[in-house]
Each structure stands twice: as C-alpha cells, then as structure tokens.
Design a protein around this motif. Structure first.
Motif, PDB file in Angstrom:
ATOM      1  N   GLN A 157      -8.262  22.112  29.568  1.00 24.33           N
ATOM      2  CA  GLN A 157      -8.728  22.580  28.295  1.00 24.33           C
ATOM      3  C   GLN A 157      -8.984  23.727  28.070  1.00 24.33           C
ATOM      4  OE1 GLN A 157     -12.632  19.974  28.536  1.00 24.33           O
ATOM      5  NE2 GLN A 157     -12.292  20.159  26.285  1.00 24.33           N
ATOM      6  N   ILE A 160      -5.169  25.535  27.071  1.00 25.55           N
ATOM      7  CA  ILE A 160      -5.063  24.915  25.833  1.00 25.55           C
ATOM      8  C   ILE A 160      -5.805  25.883  24.792  1.00 25.55           C
ATOM      9  CG2 ILE A 160      -5.299  23.134  24.073  1.00 25.55           C
ATOM     10  CD1 ILE A 160      -4.551  21.262  26.265  1.00 25.55           C
ATOM     11  N   GLY A 161      -7.009  26.008  24.875  1.00 29.38           N
ATOM     12  CA  GLY A 161      -7.947  26.981  24.116  1.00 29.38           C
ATOM     13  C   GLY A 161      -7.448  28.335  24.098  1.00 29.38           C
ATOM     14  N   LYS A 164      -4.398  28.734  21.803  1.00 26.65           N
ATOM     15  CA  LYS A 164      -4.298  28.804  20.629  1.00 26.65           C
ATOM     16  C   LYS A 164      -4.779  30.298  20.292  1.00 26.65           C
ATOM     17  CE  LYS A 164      -7.726  28.400  17.077  1.00 26.65           C
ATOM     18  NZ  LYS A 164      -8.726  29.027  16.750  1.00 26.65           N
ATOM     19  N   ARG A 234      -6.103  22.159  19.769  1.00 28.39           N
ATOM     20  CA  ARG A 234      -7.280  22.620  20.362  1.00 28.39           C
ATOM     21  C   ARG A 234      -8.409  22.225  19.506  1.00 28.39           C
ATOM     22  NH1 ARG A 234     -11.044  26.492  17.674  1.00 28.39           N
ATOM     23  NH2 ARG A 234     -12.056  27.739  19.335  1.00 28.39           N
ATOM     24  N   ASN A 235      -8.186  22.211  18.247  1.00 34.08           N
ATOM     25  CA  ASN A 235      -9.168  21.768  17.192  1.00 34.08           C
ATOM     26  C   ASN A 235      -9.501  20.303  17.245  1.00 34.08           C
ATOM     27  OD1 ASN A 235      -9.216  24.381  16.227  1.00 34.08           O
ATOM     28  ND2 ASN A 235      -8.162  24.060  14.649  1.00 34.08           N
ATOM     29  N   GLY A 239      -8.952  21.470  23.611  1.00 32.36           N
ATOM     30  CA  GLY A 239      -8.916  22.737  24.179  1.00 32.36           C
ATOM     31  C   GLY A 239     -10.338  23.152  24.238  1.00 32.36           C
ATOM     32  N   SER A 240     -10.816  24.384  24.930  1.00 28.10           N
ATOM     33  CA  SER A 240     -12.122  24.935  25.009  1.00 28.10           C
ATOM     34  C   SER A 240     -12.119  25.518  23.660  1.00 28.10           C
ATOM     35  CB  SER A 240     -12.127  25.809  26.144  1.00 28.10           C
ATOM     36  OG  SER A 240     -11.182  26.938  25.862  1.00 28.10           O
ATOM     37  N   THR A 259       1.485  23.055  26.258  1.00 31.11           N
ATOM     38  CA  THR A 259       0.935  23.535  25.039  1.00 31.11           C
ATOM     39  C   THR A 259       1.166  25.161  25.107  1.00 31.11           C
ATOM     40  OG1 THR A 259      -0.683  22.038  25.038  1.00 31.11           O
ATOM     41  CG2 THR A 259      -1.081  24.095  23.813  1.00 31.11           C
TER      42      THR A 259
END
Length: 286
Positions: A157, A160-161, A164, A234-235, A239-240, A259
């Motif tokens: 997570q 992935i955050g 982005k 992410r949204n 993702g964090s 990602t």
C-alpha cells in the motif's frame, strides 16, 4: 543518481567494517581490489581520514573517491567488498566467523543481503536510475523514491501511494523547470496532460519524425494511461494516503512492483524528454 539531498546507499558503519579487513591484507592487495573495479585513489592531501595504519589509510584513499549516493558507484563498490570478503576469509573455515556475521548485520541494515558465497545483493534495489543533479530542486522526486525503496517489498500500500506521489512530484518538477506555474492542486490526469502538452508529447503537437509517428503516439497514449491508472489504483484504496475502514484484501508485492515499475516508466519518459537537447519541446513551433 547524483543528488545532494539523497542519502548514502552504504552507511559509514558498513564501510568501516570493510576497512577493518584491510588491516590484515597487504597494501598491494588493498589497492588492487579497488583498482580491479575501476576505482582510483584520491590525492593524499585530499584525504580527510587520519589513521596510523597504512593499510586502512590505503583503503580510505579509494573509499573517499566513491560517490556513495550514486547507484553505479555503489554497485562497483559492492563488488570490491565481495572481493575483500573472499580475500580475507579462511577457505578452511566452514562456519561464520564473528567479523563476517557483523558485516552481514550491517549490510542487512543498509538493505543488502550477503549469501554464503560472499555475494552481496540489493534487497530493495533503486527504482530510478537517473542523474537528477541538473534539476534546480529534485528533492520532491527523491523523497518519493526513498519511500518506494523502503516500502516496495514490505508495504505494498505504501509503495503504491508513493508511486502515485512520484508521478505528481515528477510532473510538478518538470513544469517548474519549464517555467509553468501550477496555481491550484490539480488531479493527476490534469498534471499529466499539462506536462505532456508542455513537452510536446501529446498527439496534437508532436512534430514530424519519430515523435510524430503513429507508433510513438500509440506508446505515448499508453504512457498517459499508465500515469492515470497508477493514480486511480491509489484512489481506489489500494495505496496509502486515505484512511479506510478496512484494509484492501489480496494486495501483494507483485501489485506494488507492477505499479512502481509503471510509474517509473512514465517518470523516465518525462525526465528524459526534459533533458534531451533534441527533444520536441525545444524546437520552435511552425
């Protein structure tokens, strides 16, 4: 990458542990182990290290010439360290001596694995191999790269955050370098469209030649979809960055790698185009 804001990829403690091995080797061997991998010593008068031991000093003459924030330098330096282990280790010793156990712990803290054959590998390898020193302020990109490096195999997570956010940081950095003001806090699709337009990577402004070919336009269209897709993932809660009542199920390291690699592909496209002296955006429009 060579950026002043970047952390060193090998800690001083780990380097000191290898320096200690030089004490029991000859000056010639210490120098040759560095030279075998393309390193040259700094001038003695430039050496900041002071030691009564000649062998340790010889080690530092070469070690201080390494840019420990640069991935290429570090990869070669790790080969030097492997050779130090093989040169120092007693082939008759079947166990793990204390000095080697200590080095293994230090390497692990730095994000490296040492196997039984004395080979050193990256646990979380760098994800973007670019010299960012030409940018006026690459710190936003560097921060997200460090987050990715930290989280890639342990926190999907988080990775992935950060992927982005890497896209956002790269887009905003490129626009700032181009002198374009981002007045509000636009969503990723808007940022991506802006930077593609300014760099003339969009279909409408691509010039003749390779950049204007159907194949390249198709690839560039895919690159836009990549950047937007990372943001959407992410949204959607994978993702964090957003608090959630329940953690996403089924999310694994492979999703994080997919990602992150996708985000890096887009960022490399933007940074390469930004620094290419023959890039479309540098040519006058007709």
């Amino acid at each position: 990458m060579t950026v002043t804001a970047r952390r060193e990829l090998v800690s001083p403690g780990t380097r000191n542990a290898f320096r200690s091995l030089a004490t029991d080797l000859t000056l010639r061997i210490v120098a040759e182990l560095w030279q075998d991998h393309g390193f040259s010593p700094v001038a003695p008068e430039d050496l900041k290290y002071q030691d009564s031991g000649q062998r340790r000093t010889e080690f530092m003459l070469y070690a201080e010439g390494v840019d420990w924030t640069d991935e290429g330098h570090v990869r070669r330096a790790l080969l030097v360290f492997e050779d130090f282990i093989r040169e120092y280790r007693d082939p008759e010793d079947q166990g793990t001596p204390k000095w080697l156990a200590d080095i293994k712990v230090r390497l692990d803290r730095d994000g490296y694995a040492l196997n039984d054959r004395g080979q050193i590998s990256w646990i979380n390898p760098p994800v973007l191999v670019r010299d960012l020193s030409g940018l006026s302020d690459p710190s936003g990109i560097v921060v997200e790269l460090e987050r990715i490096r930290r989280d890639l195999t342990t926190d999907p997570q988080g990775a992935i955050g950060a992927a982005k956010q890497l896209i956002e940081a790269t887009a905003k950095t490129a626009l700032r370098e181009l002198g374009v003001t981002v007045e509000k806090k636009p969503d990723v699709p808007i940022l991506v469209a802006m930077v593609h337009k300014e760099l003339r990577l969009d279909a409408a402004s691509a010039p003749e030649g390779p950049d204007g070919s159907k194949a390249i336009k198709r690839i560039l269209s895919g690159a836009v979809n990549i950047a937007v897709g990372v943001a959407e993932l992410r949204n959607q809660g994978f993702g964090s960055g957003h608090g959630q009542a329940s953690a996403p199920s089924g999310l694994g390291v492979r999703h994080a790698r997919l990602t992150v690699n996708a985000a890096v592909t887009w960022c490399e496209l933007i940074l390469d185009t930004l620094t290419d002296p023959a890039a479309p955006w540098r040519k006058p429009t007709v």
